[in-house]
Design a protein around this motif. Structure first.
Motif, PDB file in Angstrom:
ATOM      1  N   VAL A  26       0.733  -0.956  -0.165  1.00 19.61           N
ATOM      2  CA  VAL A  26       0.211  -0.062   0.068  1.00 19.61           C
ATOM      3  C   VAL A  26       0.892   1.381   0.206  1.00 19.61           C
ATOM      4  CG1 VAL A  26      -1.653   1.150   1.793  1.00 19.61           C
ATOM      5  CG2 VAL A  26      -1.902  -1.180   1.246  1.00 19.61           C
ATOM      6  N   ALA A  27       0.567   2.226  -0.480  1.00 20.73           N
ATOM      7  CA  ALA A  27       0.963   3.766  -0.527  1.00 20.73           C
ATOM      8  C   ALA A  27       0.192   4.519  -0.346  1.00 20.73           C
ATOM      9  CB  ALA A  27       1.589   3.765  -1.631  1.00 20.73           C
ATOM     10  N   TRP A  28       0.904   5.316   0.229  1.00 19.44           N
ATOM     11  CA  TRP A  28      -0.358   6.551   1.326  1.00 19.44           C
ATOM     12  C   TRP A  28       0.180   7.524   0.990  1.00 19.44           C
ATOM     13  CZ3 TRP A  28      -3.512   3.726   3.898  1.00 19.44           C
ATOM     14  CH2 TRP A  28      -3.797   2.650   4.762  1.00 19.44           C
ATOM     15  N   SER A  29      -0.858   8.967   0.651  1.00 18.29           N
ATOM     16  CA  SER A  29      -0.441  10.364   0.691  1.00 18.29           C
ATOM     17  C   SER A  29      -1.475  10.902   1.041  1.00 18.29           C
ATOM     18  CB  SER A  29      -0.894  10.653  -0.943  1.00 18.29           C
ATOM     19  OG  SER A  29      -1.790   9.939  -1.576  1.00 18.29           O
ATOM     20  N   ASP A  30      -0.989  12.092   0.878  1.00 16.33           N
ATOM     21  CA  ASP A  30      -1.860  13.361   1.207  1.00 16.33           C
ATOM     22  C   ASP A  30      -1.219  15.085   1.545  1.00 16.33           C
ATOM     23  OD1 ASP A  30      -3.644  14.384   2.806  1.00 16.33           O
ATOM     24  OD2 ASP A  30      -3.101  14.322   5.104  1.00 16.33           O
ATOM     25  N   GLU A  31      -1.631  15.527   1.098  1.00 17.45           N
ATOM     26  CA  GLU A  31      -1.376  17.344   1.043  1.00 17.45           C
ATOM     27  C   GLU A  31      -2.004  17.870   2.460  1.00 17.45           C
ATOM     28  OE1 GLU A  31      -6.114  16.995   0.317  1.00 17.45           O
ATOM     29  OE2 GLU A  31      -4.247  15.627  -0.290  1.00 17.45           O
ATOM     30  N   SER A  32      -0.999  18.937   1.990  1.00 11.80           N
ATOM     31  CA  SER A  32      -1.701  19.866   3.654  1.00 11.80           C
ATOM     32  C   SER A  32      -0.383  21.273   2.668  1.00 11.80           C
ATOM     33  CB  SER A  32      -0.286  19.980   4.419  1.00 11.80           C
ATOM     34  OG  SER A  32      -1.064  18.231   5.301  1.00 11.80           O
ATOM     35  N   ARG A  33      -1.524  22.653   3.587  1.00 10.56           N
ATOM     36  CA  ARG A  33      -1.304  23.963   3.420  1.00 10.56           C
ATOM     37  C   ARG A  33      -0.531  24.884   4.033  1.00 10.56           C
ATOM     38  NH1 ARG A  33      -1.950  27.499  -0.609  1.00 10.56           N
ATOM     39  NH2 ARG A  33      -2.323  29.880   0.451  1.00 10.56           N
ATOM     40  N   PHE A  34       0.405  25.564   3.789  1.00 11.05           N
ATOM     41  CA  PHE A  34       1.272  25.547   5.081  1.00 11.05           C
ATOM     42  C   PHE A  34       1.119  27.205   4.909  1.00 11.05           C
ATOM     43  CE2 PHE A  34       2.989  21.442   4.787  1.00 11.05           C
ATOM     44  CZ  PHE A  34       3.089  21.439   5.922  1.00 11.05           C
ATOM     45  N   LEU A  35       0.571  28.112   5.347  1.00  7.85           N
ATOM     46  CA  LEU A  35       0.338  29.214   5.589  1.00  7.85           C
ATOM     47  C   LEU A  35       1.172  29.796   6.263  1.00  7.85           C
ATOM     48  CD1 LEU A  35      -3.517  29.935   6.107  1.00  7.85           C
ATOM     49  CD2 LEU A  35      -1.703  30.072   4.089  1.00  7.85           C
ATOM     50  N   ILE A  36       1.856  31.255   5.189  1.00  8.30           N
ATOM     51  CA  ILE A  36       3.244  31.842   6.361  1.00  8.30           C
ATOM     52  C   ILE A  36       2.296  33.306   7.010  1.00  8.30           C
ATOM     53  CG2 ILE A  36       4.950  33.364   5.825  1.00  8.30           C
ATOM     54  CD1 ILE A  36       5.686  31.592   3.354  1.00  8.30           C
ATOM     55  N   GLN A  37       1.338  33.742   6.397  1.00  2.00           N
ATOM     56  CA  GLN A  37       0.634  34.940   7.167  1.00  2.00           C
ATOM     57  C   GLN A  37      -0.629  34.341   7.481  1.00  2.00           C
ATOM     58  OE1 GLN A  37       0.502  37.651   4.049  1.00  2.00           O
ATOM     59  NE2 GLN A  37       2.730  38.287   3.694  1.00  2.00           N
TER      60      GLN A  37
ATOM     61  N   GLY B 161       1.233  31.495   1.155  1.00  2.41           N
ATOM     62  CA  GLY B 161       1.450  30.027   1.700  1.00  2.41           C
ATOM     63  C   GLY B 161       1.707  28.669   0.773  1.00  2.41           C
ATOM     64  N   ILE B 162       1.876  27.809   0.528  1.00  4.14           N
ATOM     65  CA  ILE B 162       2.142  26.923  -0.500  1.00  4.14           C
ATOM     66  C   ILE B 162       1.260  25.023   0.541  1.00  4.14           C
ATOM     67  CG2 ILE B 162       4.096  26.022   1.508  1.00  4.14           C
ATOM     68  CD1 ILE B 162       5.751  25.100  -1.078  1.00  4.14           C
ATOM     69  N   MET B 163       1.333  25.129  -1.191  1.00  2.00           N
ATOM     70  CA  MET B 163       0.601  23.365  -0.202  1.00  2.00           C
ATOM     71  C   MET B 163       1.495  22.963  -1.130  1.00  2.00           C
ATOM     72  SD  MET B 163      -2.641  21.551  -0.375  1.00  2.00           S
ATOM     73  CE  MET B 163      -4.274  22.871  -1.051  1.00  2.00           C
ATOM     74  N   LEU B 164       1.092  21.969  -0.644  1.00  2.00           N
ATOM     75  CA  LEU B 164       2.660  20.107  -0.471  1.00  2.00           C
ATOM     76  C   LEU B 164       2.126  19.020  -0.669  1.00  2.00           C
ATOM     77  CD1 LEU B 164       5.318  21.069   2.012  1.00  2.00           C
ATOM     78  CD2 LEU B 164       5.159  21.668  -0.970  1.00  2.00           C
ATOM     79  N   TRP B 165       2.395  18.108  -1.982  1.00  2.00           N
ATOM     80  CA  TRP B 165       1.415  17.005  -1.479  1.00  2.00           C
ATOM     81  C   TRP B 165       3.249  15.800  -1.248  1.00  2.00           C
ATOM     82  CZ3 TRP B 165       2.418  12.918  -4.755  1.00  2.00           C
ATOM     83  CH2 TRP B 165       1.754  11.971  -5.025  1.00  2.00           C
ATOM     84  N   GLY B 166       3.166  14.596  -0.950  1.00  3.02           N
ATOM     85  CA  GLY B 166       4.114  13.499  -0.754  1.00  3.02           C
ATOM     86  C   GLY B 166       3.061  12.231  -0.132  1.00  3.02           C
TER      87      GLY B 166
ATOM     88  N   VAL C 262       6.149  17.457  -3.384  1.00  5.76           N
ATOM     89  CA  VAL C 262       5.812  17.875  -4.695  1.00  5.76           C
ATOM     90  C   VAL C 262       4.667  19.509  -3.950  1.00  5.76           C
ATOM     91  CG1 VAL C 262       4.018  18.141  -6.695  1.00  5.76           C
ATOM     92  CG2 VAL C 262       5.841  15.826  -6.000  1.00  5.76           C
ATOM     93  N   VAL C 263       5.554  19.946  -4.501  1.00  6.74           N
ATOM     94  CA  VAL C 263       4.315  21.582  -4.841  1.00  6.74           C
ATOM     95  C   VAL C 263       3.538  22.121  -5.131  1.00  6.74           C
ATOM     96  CG1 VAL C 263       4.106  24.433  -4.979  1.00  6.74           C
ATOM     97  CG2 VAL C 263       6.898  23.022  -3.879  1.00  6.74           C
ATOM     98  N   VAL C 264       1.972  21.727  -5.275  1.00  2.02           N
ATOM     99  CA  VAL C 264       0.801  21.954  -5.821  1.00  2.02           C
ATOM    100  C   VAL C 264       0.710  23.212  -5.903  1.00  2.02           C
ATOM    101  CG1 VAL C 264      -1.078  21.194  -5.799  1.00  2.02           C
ATOM    102  CG2 VAL C 264      -0.034  19.698  -5.112  1.00  2.02           C
ATOM    103  N   GLU C 265       0.204  23.551  -7.233  1.00  2.00           N
ATOM    104  CA  GLU C 265       0.170  25.009  -7.948  1.00  2.00           C
ATOM    105  C   GLU C 265      -1.053  25.342  -8.110  1.00  2.00           C
ATOM    106  OE1 GLU C 265       2.781  27.747  -8.604  1.00  2.00           O
ATOM    107  OE2 GLU C 265       4.421  25.390  -8.385  1.00  2.00           O
TER     108      GLU C 265
END
Length: 109
Positions: A40-51, A82-87, A98-101
């Protein structure tokens, strides 16, 4: 003008149907062996806000606009940075981060 200044509306992360599906999935896989879970492979995304990290985001809305996407808690205000990342990860390896645009939706895949 009839506008209210309030915190964004919190929408449930999981609906009752989502919870039912998750529980069903768990029951269907409760007897899996270690070898099965290793595939099994697991994945998720998260948004990180700077302000606006203090949780004090405010929106201006009319009373009947409560559940519009621009008035809910997942919305960021203009000027937010902020930035959205997926892994992904599995038993054998970590995948890339991965940076999600754009917005993560099944239609965008």
């Amino acid at each position: 003008m009839g506008l209210c200044s309030r915190r964004p509306t919190r929408v449930p992360l999981l609906t009752k149907r989502h919870r039912q599906l998750l529980l069903q999935w768990a029951w269907e896989h409760r007897d899996w062996t270690m070898d099965e879970w290793k595939r099994v492979a697991w994945s998720d995304e998260s948004r990180f806000l700077i302000q606006n990290v203090d949780g004090r985001v405010r929106v201006r809305r009319l009373p009947d606009e409560r559940l519009l996407p621009s008035c809910t808690a997942g919305h960021t205000q203009a000027g937010d940075c902020g930035i959205m990342l997926w892994g992904t990860f599995s038993w054998a390896a970590l995948g890339p981060v991965v940076v999600v645009e754009r917005t993560m939706k099944a239609a965008n895949i």
